[in-house]
Design an enzyme around this catalytic site. Sequence first.
Site, PDB file in Angstrom:
ATOM      1  N   SER A 118      -2.905  -7.826   2.691  1.00 27.99           N
ATOM      2  CA  SER A 118      -3.198  -7.769   4.132  1.00 27.99           C
ATOM      3  C   SER A 118      -3.635  -9.144   4.622  1.00 27.99           C
ATOM      4  O   SER A 118      -3.283  -9.558   5.725  1.00 27.99           O
ATOM      5  CB  SER A 118      -4.308  -6.756   4.405  1.00 27.99           C
ATOM      6  OG  SER A 118      -3.924  -5.482   3.965  1.00 27.99           O
TER       7      SER A 118
ATOM      8  N   LYS B 257     -18.026  -6.578   7.185  1.00 27.64           N
ATOM      9  CA  LYS B 257     -16.770  -7.337   7.256  1.00 27.64           C
ATOM     10  C   LYS B 257     -16.331  -7.455   8.707  1.00 27.64           C
ATOM     11  O   LYS B 257     -16.744  -6.671   9.547  1.00 27.64           O
ATOM     12  CB  LYS B 257     -15.684  -6.608   6.458  1.00 27.64           C
ATOM     13  CG  LYS B 257     -15.695  -6.908   4.976  1.00 27.64           C
ATOM     14  CD  LYS B 257     -14.408  -6.405   4.347  1.00 27.64           C
ATOM     15  CE  LYS B 257     -14.396  -6.576   2.841  1.00 27.64           C
ATOM     16  NZ  LYS B 257     -13.170  -5.998   2.257  1.00 27.64           N
TER      17      LYS B 257
ATOM     18  N   ARG C 198      -1.984  -5.906  -8.572  1.00 27.99           N
ATOM     19  CA  ARG C 198      -0.751  -6.693  -8.410  1.00 27.99           C
ATOM     20  C   ARG C 198      -0.614  -7.739  -9.499  1.00 27.99           C
ATOM     21  O   ARG C 198       0.480  -8.058  -9.932  1.00 27.99           O
ATOM     22  CB  ARG C 198      -0.765  -7.405  -7.047  1.00 27.99           C
ATOM     23  CG  ARG C 198      -0.664  -6.472  -5.872  1.00 27.99           C
ATOM     24  CD  ARG C 198      -1.124  -7.138  -4.613  1.00 27.99           C
ATOM     25  NE  ARG C 198      -2.534  -7.509  -4.740  1.00 27.99           N
ATOM     26  CZ  ARG C 198      -3.297  -7.953  -3.756  1.00 27.99           C
ATOM     27  NH1 ARG C 198      -2.778  -8.113  -2.565  1.00 27.99           N
ATOM     28  NH2 ARG C 198      -4.558  -8.247  -3.963  1.00 27.99           N
TER      29      ARG C 198
ATOM     30  N   HIS D 184       0.844  -1.213   0.000  1.00 29.64           N
ATOM     31  CA  HIS D 184       0.000   0.000   0.000  1.00 29.64           C
ATOM     32  C   HIS D 184       0.876   1.258   0.000  1.00 29.64           C
ATOM     33  O   HIS D 184       0.590   2.229  -0.708  1.00 29.64           O
ATOM     34  CB  HIS D 184      -0.890   0.039   1.248  1.00 29.64           C
ATOM     35  CG  HIS D 184      -1.877  -1.085   1.366  1.00 29.64           C
ATOM     36  ND1 HIS D 184      -2.011  -1.848   2.493  1.00 29.64           N
ATOM     37  CD2 HIS D 184      -2.793  -1.565   0.474  1.00 29.64           C
ATOM     38  CE1 HIS D 184      -2.971  -2.753   2.314  1.00 29.64           C
ATOM     39  NE2 HIS D 184      -3.455  -2.603   1.095  1.00 29.64           N
TER      40      HIS D 184
HETATM   41  O1  PNS Z   1      -8.912  -3.145   0.178  1.00 26.74           O
HETATM   42  P1  PNS Z   1     -10.245  -3.615  -0.302  1.00 26.74           P
HETATM   43  O2  PNS Z   1     -10.993  -4.283   0.812  1.00 26.74           O
HETATM   44  O3  PNS Z   1     -10.136  -4.451  -1.528  1.00 26.74           O
HETATM   45  O4  PNS Z   1     -11.078  -2.296  -0.707  1.00 26.74           O
HETATM   46  C1  PNS Z   1     -12.367  -2.387  -1.248  1.00 26.74           C
HETATM   47  C2  PNS Z   1     -13.038  -1.008  -1.322  1.00 26.74           C
HETATM   48  C3  PNS Z   1     -13.011  -0.332   0.023  1.00 26.74           C
HETATM   49  C4  PNS Z   1     -12.302  -0.146  -2.331  1.00 26.74           C
HETATM   50  C5  PNS Z   1     -14.495  -1.228  -1.810  1.00 26.74           C
HETATM   51  O5  PNS Z   1     -15.086  -2.224  -1.025  1.00 26.74           O
HETATM   52  C6  PNS Z   1     -15.347   0.028  -1.752  1.00 26.74           C
HETATM   53  O6  PNS Z   1     -15.120   0.976  -2.447  1.00 26.74           O
HETATM   54  N1  PNS Z   1     -16.358   0.014  -0.877  1.00 26.74           N
HETATM   55  C7  PNS Z   1     -17.274   1.129  -0.702  1.00 26.74           C
HETATM   56  C8  PNS Z   1     -18.659   0.789  -1.221  1.00 26.74           C
HETATM   57  C9  PNS Z   1     -18.886   1.282  -2.627  1.00 26.74           C
HETATM   58  O7  PNS Z   1     -18.612   2.403  -2.982  1.00 26.74           O
HETATM   59  N2  PNS Z   1     -19.428   0.364  -3.475  1.00 26.74           N
HETATM   60  C10 PNS Z   1     -19.801   0.685  -4.841  1.00 26.74           C
HETATM   61  C11 PNS Z   1     -18.654   0.716  -5.812  1.00 26.74           C
HETATM   62  S1  PNS Z   1     -18.033  -0.859  -6.198  1.00 26.74           S
END
Ligand code: PNS
Length: 166
Positions: free
Chosen positions: A133, A45, A95, A21
Amino acid sequence: MTGKKVIAIYPGSFDPVTFGHLDIIKRCLELFDTVIAAILVNKDKQPLFSPEERLEMMRDAITDFGPRVETIYFDGLLVEAARQHNANVIIRGIRAVSDYEYELQMALMNRKLAPDIETVFLVPDQKYSYLSSRLVKEVFSCGCTPECLVPDAVARRLIQKYNLSR
Ligand code: PNS
């Protein structure tokens, strides 16, 4: 985007923040005026670390990057958090090809919701291409505490969480 300040929002669970990150954030600083690391507070989660712990770890990890990097929490839609903070770019790290399908779906959904906010994919240094993570937690939970995956302060918290010693 001439003349306009480009504010990038870099969302994630960051449970916990890893060197992968931080590599992405460093790359963002070469491209954008400000980077906001946005930590998702997701009640569905079950993160290992609380939002407060994740924010503290992120804050600690970004101090060396200076004032152009900030960190926030967000809940709900990412594009709304982006608007609240005047971000015009969403950053996601890719990645491997396996990341791409999910990332593409998210990018297209976010574009549907907010056509003016562009998603930019960045690739971390190859030495972090295996790092996540989830795997960090798995390795530490099994009692192994390598130094090359996460900042020291994060490693200390993982050691504490899993009642380990180094
Ligand atoms: O590190 P992660 O867990 O892969 O991140 C995922 C994240 C936080 C980017 C994604 O879950 C997110 O944007 N969640 C917010 C909800 C949202 O906006 N959903 C609609 C768009 S897909």
